[in-house]
Design a protein around this motif. Structure first.
Motif: not given
Length: 370
Positions: A244-271
């Motif tokens: 219902v509200r977005d957290v204000e992100l620091p400069t350089g942090v990339m926002p992502l909206t995706v579903y289902p998230l599981a499909r893309y998890l292996r793109a990342f080195d850590a969660f």
């Protein structure tokens, strides 16, 4: 970004059993996710239709299913009695239109308006999908399980299929963890990074702190962002579809909206994220090393669940409330990332398939009786 291969539901054959899913709107996506997990396994063998209290109804439609929305009691200005009265009318209209063979409710407890509509409509089989692992002493509302033909309990990590009789002739069925995707639907590292437009080189950490329900999301999250960035990671922050509200992100942090998230998890080195049911099942399924920050303000025992993940794969569990805790937790996780690959435990993750088969069998049984 959503799954471009979700496809449409072609289950329009009038001879197919009609399954009506009723998912509540919880603190996260769990209820909707489980219903979608079941519905996807029923595709082309039944006609799944949704009555959703979750606001992210477009996700249901993008998965290829019909859906109707009704406001959650948590967002309604009506009294409890008035809301349940309106629910009984609206859901009753849905029952008349769909005329389901089976109704599947996924929520902590069935609403009086829902039960009243089901009773008035008559014959469909009634299923309650009810996740367990509540904290000791958690407040519960007594429910007459004899009202249900089937109670499905989506299991935690390591659960195996079992069943027990219910008063009234129904069955309680425990199934292994429920995941919305099958293993072969998860993208590998290269394909997932390409799909998310991330460079193939570099280290990326995915933050999925939930829809604002984690204690002090901004403070804990931003503190952890600083530690990961100092260690050379690029940070991607998941914006939950029902936030219902977005957290204000620091400069350089990339926002992502995706579903289902599981499909893309292996793109990342850590969660990095809370230890909700969906999150933990999908992390084990994808095998992505994790820093889990349990949300102790919810009824489910996230500390216990997070430890189950840590017992099965590389994961650190920490409250991360202070700089010292954050530094220590990230340091331990980096040690895991830099060390030899850990052997993963073999854990059954086919709960959605088994639950769908039970739902379909119940529909066939009801058809024979009528």
């Amino acid at each position: 970004m959503n799954n471009p291969k979700a496809g449409r539901n072609d289950s329009t054959d009038p001879q197919l059993p009609r399954i009506l899913f009723f998912n509540v709107n919880g603190s996260g996506m769990g209820h909707l996710n489980r219903c979608l997990s079941y519905a996807r396994r029923l595709r082309d063998r039944a006609r799944p239709v949704f009555f959703s209290l979750a606001s992210a109804i477009e996700l249901i439609e993008e998965m290829g299913f019909e859906a109707d929305y009704f406001v959650s009691p948590y967002w309604s200005t009506s009294s409890t009695f008035a809301w349940n009265s309106e629910l009984a009318v609206r859901f009753g209209m849905m029952l008349e239109r769909v005329r389901p063979d089976v109704i599947v409710f996924d929520g902590t407890w069935p609403f009086q308006g829902f039960l009243a509509a089901c009773e008035s409509f008559g014959s469909p089989a009634l299923v309650w999908s009810n996740r367990g692992l509540l904290k000791e002493g958690a407040k519960t509302v007594p429910v007459d399980e004899s009202l249900f033909d089937l109670v499905i309990q989506p299991g935690e990590l390591g659960a195996h299929e079992s069943e027990a009789p219910l008063e009234g002739g129904g069955t309680r069925a425990l199934v292994p963890p429920v995941c919305v995707l099958e293993d072969d639907e998860l993208l590998d590292r290269a394909a997932a990074r390409e799909a998310l437009n991330l460079p193939q080189d570099g280290r990326f950490a995915l933050f999925a702190m939930g829809p604002g329900n984690l204690k002090d999301v901004a403070g804990i999250g931003q503190g952890l962002i600083r530690v990961f960035e100092a260690a050379g990671f690029k940070v991607v922050w998941v914006r939950a579809p029902i936030s219902v509200r977005d957290v204000e992100l620091p400069t350089g942090v990339m926002p992502l909206t995706v579903y289902p998230l599981a499909r893309y998890l292996r793109a990342f080195d850590a969660f990095v994220g809370a230890a909700g049911y969906n999150t933990c099942c999908e992390l084990v399924q994808a095998g992505v090393p994790a820093l889990l920050v349990p949300n102790t303000q919810l009824a489910d025992d996230q500390v216990r669940r997070a430890q189950m993940v840590a017992d099965a794969m590389p994961a650190i569990v920490s409250a991360c409330e202070t700089d010292e805790e954050r530094d220590a937790a990230v340091g331990k996780l980096l040690g895991m990332l830099n060390g030899a690959p850990a052997k993963r435990a073999v854990i059954p993750m086919n709960g959605a398939v088994l639950a769908a088969e039970r739902i379909l069998a119940l529909a066939a049984k009801k058809e024979r009786v009528q």
